[in-house]
Design an enzyme around this catalytic site. Sequence first.
Site, PDB file in Angstrom:
ATOM      1  N   VAL A   1       0.806  -1.219   0.000  1.00  0.00           N
ATOM      2  CA  VAL A   1       0.000   0.000   0.000  1.00  0.00           C
ATOM      3  C   VAL A   1       0.842   1.274   0.000  1.00  0.00           C
ATOM      4  O   VAL A   1       0.281   2.375   0.085  1.00  0.00           O
ATOM      5  CB  VAL A   1      -0.969   0.018   1.202  1.00  0.00           C
ATOM      6  CG1 VAL A   1      -2.002  -1.090   1.065  1.00  0.00           C
ATOM      7  CG2 VAL A   1      -0.224  -0.090   2.526  1.00  0.00           C
ATOM      8  N   TYR A   2       2.161   1.167  -0.101  1.00  0.00           N
ATOM      9  CA  TYR A   2       2.973   2.373  -0.136  1.00  0.00           C
ATOM     10  C   TYR A   2       2.859   3.035  -1.504  1.00  0.00           C
ATOM     11  O   TYR A   2       3.038   2.384  -2.541  1.00  0.00           O
ATOM     12  CB  TYR A   2       4.442   2.058   0.152  1.00  0.00           C
ATOM     13  CG  TYR A   2       4.741   1.670   1.589  1.00  0.00           C
ATOM     14  CD1 TYR A   2       3.789   1.786   2.592  1.00  0.00           C
ATOM     15  CD2 TYR A   2       5.999   1.194   1.937  1.00  0.00           C
ATOM     16  CE1 TYR A   2       4.078   1.430   3.897  1.00  0.00           C
ATOM     17  CE2 TYR A   2       6.298   0.836   3.245  1.00  0.00           C
ATOM     18  CZ  TYR A   2       5.329   0.949   4.220  1.00  0.00           C
ATOM     19  OH  TYR A   2       5.628   0.598   5.514  1.00  0.00           O
ATOM     20  N   GLY A   3       2.629   4.346  -1.478  1.00  0.00           N
ATOM     21  CA  GLY A   3       2.540   5.116  -2.710  1.00  0.00           C
ATOM     22  C   GLY A   3       1.104   5.408  -3.093  1.00  0.00           C
ATOM     23  O   GLY A   3       0.162   4.787  -2.623  1.00  0.00           O
TER      24      GLY A   3
END
Length: 341
Positions: free
Chosen positions: A58-60
Amino acid sequence: MEYRTLGSTGTKVSELCFGTWRFGKRTGDVLETDRAEAHELLDAAWERGINFIDSANVYGNPNGTSEEYIGDWLSDHDREDFVLTSKVYFPFDGWGEPGPNGSGLSRTHIRNQIDGTLDRLGTDYLDLYYIHRWDEETPIEETLDALNGLVEEGKVNYLGASTMAAWQLTKALWKSDVHDWERFEVTQPLHHAGYYEDVADYLDVCADQDLAVCPYSPLAGGFLTGKYERADSDDPQAVAGPDGSRADFDDVFGDYYASERGWKVLDAIREVADEVDATPAQVSIRWLMDHDDFTCVPIIGARTTEQLDENVGACDVDLTDEQWDRITDARYRDGDTLWGH
């Protein structure tokens, strides 16, 4: 850069782990780290000996951007040189509006997410796969069985746990032992010298079970770099910082990082930094690295190569036992009474 054995595994990692949560992240109208900047930072980290890279699905913005940036960069390097991590739990916005099985740690969600992570990273296996949070709605047996299957299939080498209570970690380890499943070998708690919560029980479990600890936010979102000053002697959450600093655009900075305990610890860190000719950031990171009850590999982030160089400089800092204890003792008001928030 030296290398440490990751807990009770046989894998060696750099003394510091490079965190990529800012890759592709948008805060308001600000893109914190674009693709070119991400690749420059990864180049710099690798040149300085860092082989341990932390990410999450879920990064970004959109989710998966961090993994894509890493995968693009990794295509020009030897995959086996690196220890790659990712995580699963939160809704992944690449799937659109999350449905009833669009988050958590069910077998369905884990299976739905792992292949996307591997595709974005351009690899057929992860060295380390964390659960990003504890799932209150899924039996831990189902989660551990699903994760064990990923290890048996060769998609994952080791399992990790990020952010949970000591009793939850203990329960998961016990369930793994009872069922002969792969257990969590690495933990990723929020932990730094000035943290306003006490995680001693959690760290005791890690020490007893020989789990590696990879704390995130080792500089308390920048608070322990020393660039912030107390704006009100009666209010520990009143912070003055330079323009453009995190305290300016992060609404929770004062609530989450600034505390009475934090200011007391920061004073001790600044004092020690002067004594050893280092920066407060370097001393803060070194304090974590010097835990001797368990392997501690802090996750450092950086927006620039200059910030990365400063953080990596912690590897060259030497703290005496007295200096380490002085920083630790600053957390306490009288005897064993911790300063509150």
